[in-house]
Structures are given as C-alpha cells and as structure tokens.
Design an enzyme around this catalytic site. Structure first.
Site, PDB file in Angstrom:
ATOM      1  CE1 TYR A  63      -3.123  -2.939   0.177  1.00  0.00           C
ATOM      2  CE2 TYR A  63      -3.816  -2.207   2.341  1.00  0.00           C
ATOM      3  CZ  TYR A  63      -3.948  -3.060   1.276  1.00  0.00           C
ATOM      4  OH  TYR A  63      -4.902  -4.045   1.309  1.00  0.00           O
ATOM      5  CB  SER A 159      -5.080 -11.283   1.735  1.00  0.00           C
ATOM      6  OG  SER A 159      -5.997 -10.617   0.891  1.00  0.00           O
TER       7      SER A 159
END
Length: 261
Positions: A63, A159
């Site tokens: 990110y 994830s």
C-alpha cells in the site's frame, strides 16, 4: 458496535478501516482516480474511525506509504488492532512477490519499524493467486508461525484468491482468512461457511466491489452490500477503505442498523 472475536484474545470491530488510499494511488482498481490525502486528512479520518468504534486497521507493504504514515499516527497503539501483510511489494508502479523465508522475516521486521510497534496483531500472506503453492511449498507460513511463537505476531492468515487456498489455510492452522464477498460476487461463500463451522475468523475485502457501488444496486447500495454480507454468520469484520468522512459515518451507521446495534 459490539466487538467480534478474531482470536480468543483479539477482539475487532465489525467494520475495519482499509488504508490503501493512505499511501498508494497507482495501479488500483477504483472507478475514479484520487490524490493521496494530507497528514491532516489522515489524522481526522483515524480520529473519526476511533470515535465511531472502529479498532481494526488494514494495511500492507504493497500500500505504498500507508504503513509509514500510520506509524506516525497510531500513538494510542493499544487501542488498535493492526493487520498488515507479507509477500507483495509495490515499487515504481509495479507489484512484485516474494514468499521466501528471508523475504518474509525482512518484511515483518520492516513493518514493525514502519508502524513503530514491537508486535503486529495480524499478518496476512498477500497472495498472488497461487494460494495452495504458497502455503504448501514456500517458506512464508512456517516463518510467520515461528515469529508468532516468538511474540512478534499475535495471529496469522492469508488474503486469499481461491476457495481452495482459504480452506487449506484453515486446515494448516491459520487464524484468519481475508476473502472477497459481496452481492455481485459469491464464489467464496464456502470460505465464510467454513469459518462459521470451524470458529475461525474471516475478514471481507471488496465488499463494495472496489468502489463500484453502481453494480450492487438498491436504494442504498451500502445497506444492500452490508446487509447481504452480515447475513452470513461466519463474517468477523468487513474492511472498507474511504477517504471521505461522510462515507465513513454512513458505513458505520448502516452497519449498526444491519447488526441491530
């Protein structure tokens, strides 16, 4: 909002704050482009999230500047459940993946420094889509579990990108899975059902179809999506990313109504 069990000793709000937009605006799949927020905007959004009862923060090395920016702001560390990831990096506009033992340990150590903390509540493997190969043949899961025993990590998971990979993660002893589920995409429903049956945690990503609320429909697409998702008993928390304080307030208001809080 009443907290839910991520593990026996980690309680999280039913909504989590996703922070990809805090640090990265390249190579994302949102319908509209955006500028990275100022420090003041982030401070305001984090303060508002806290006041609204949100304690789960979702971030990742992929990110961009997100971890570093959060580390300067989460001064009341004990009040937050911080979830970050390993396996994917994003530099110069491109993602790269490394699930080796050495890369995993270095990634965790880097996240600890960036987030200015001596432990991480949850680390998820940031899958490139080859879930089963990563879990079975790469060094990442064993390394994370070793670091969990050493006290650097409280919970471990993935994830995931596939149902098979998520179910395997539960079999291999992972505490949590992050799966995709919304009214336009239900392929990963078996993951939610397995989570409920096995009393494992499942976090939901892309609840609003990566910002494409028009695809969800209904008089209020937010209500449509959250009502649909929370109808599944296995859901622990829904991670939503926004830079708009009004959207955040509305998301919490709807979630509370849906959950009867």
């Amino acid at each position: 909002m009443e907290k839910r069990a991520l593990t026996s000793d980690i309680l999280v709000s039913p909504l989590g704050l996703g922070t990809v937009k805090f640090g990265r605006n390249q190579g994302v799949k949102y319908p509209k482009g955006f500028e990275l927020p100022s420090d003041q905007q982030i401070d305001h959004l984090l303060g508002l999230a806290f006041d609204l009862g949100i304690n789960l923060i979702d971030t990742a090395p992929a990110y961009g500047l997100s971890e570093e920016r959060l580390g300067k702001r989460l001064l009341n560390r004990q009040e937050w459940v911080i979830e970050t990831k390993v396996g994917e990096s994003f530099e110069k506009g491109e993602s790269s993946f490394d699930f080796s033992t050495d890369a995993t340990r270095l990634s965790v150590e880097r996240s600890l420094r960036r987030l200015k903390t001596d432990y991480l509540d949850l680390i998820l493997i940031h899958s490139d889509g080859n879930d089963e190969k990563i879990l079975k043949y790469e060094g990442v899961l064993d390394t994370l579990m070793q670091m969990q025993q050493q006290g650097y990590i409280r919970a471990v998971g993935i994830s995931s990108k596939t149902v098979e990979g998520a179910l395997l993660a539960y079999e291999l002893g992972c505490d949590a899975v992050m799966a995709t589920y919304n009214p336009t995409y239900t392929d990963e429903l078996p993951v939610l059902e397995a989570a409920a049956k096995q009393h494992k945690a499942v976090l939901i990503k892309k609840a609003f179809a990566s910002g494409h609320l028009d695809k969800i429909g209904g008089a209020d697409p937010v209500e449509q999506a959250l009502g649909f998702i929370f109808a599944q008993q296995g859901v622990t928390s829904v991670v939503l990313g926004t830079l708009n304080p009004d959207h955040l307030r509305h998301n919490v208001q709807v979630a509370k109504a849906v959950l009867g809080a």
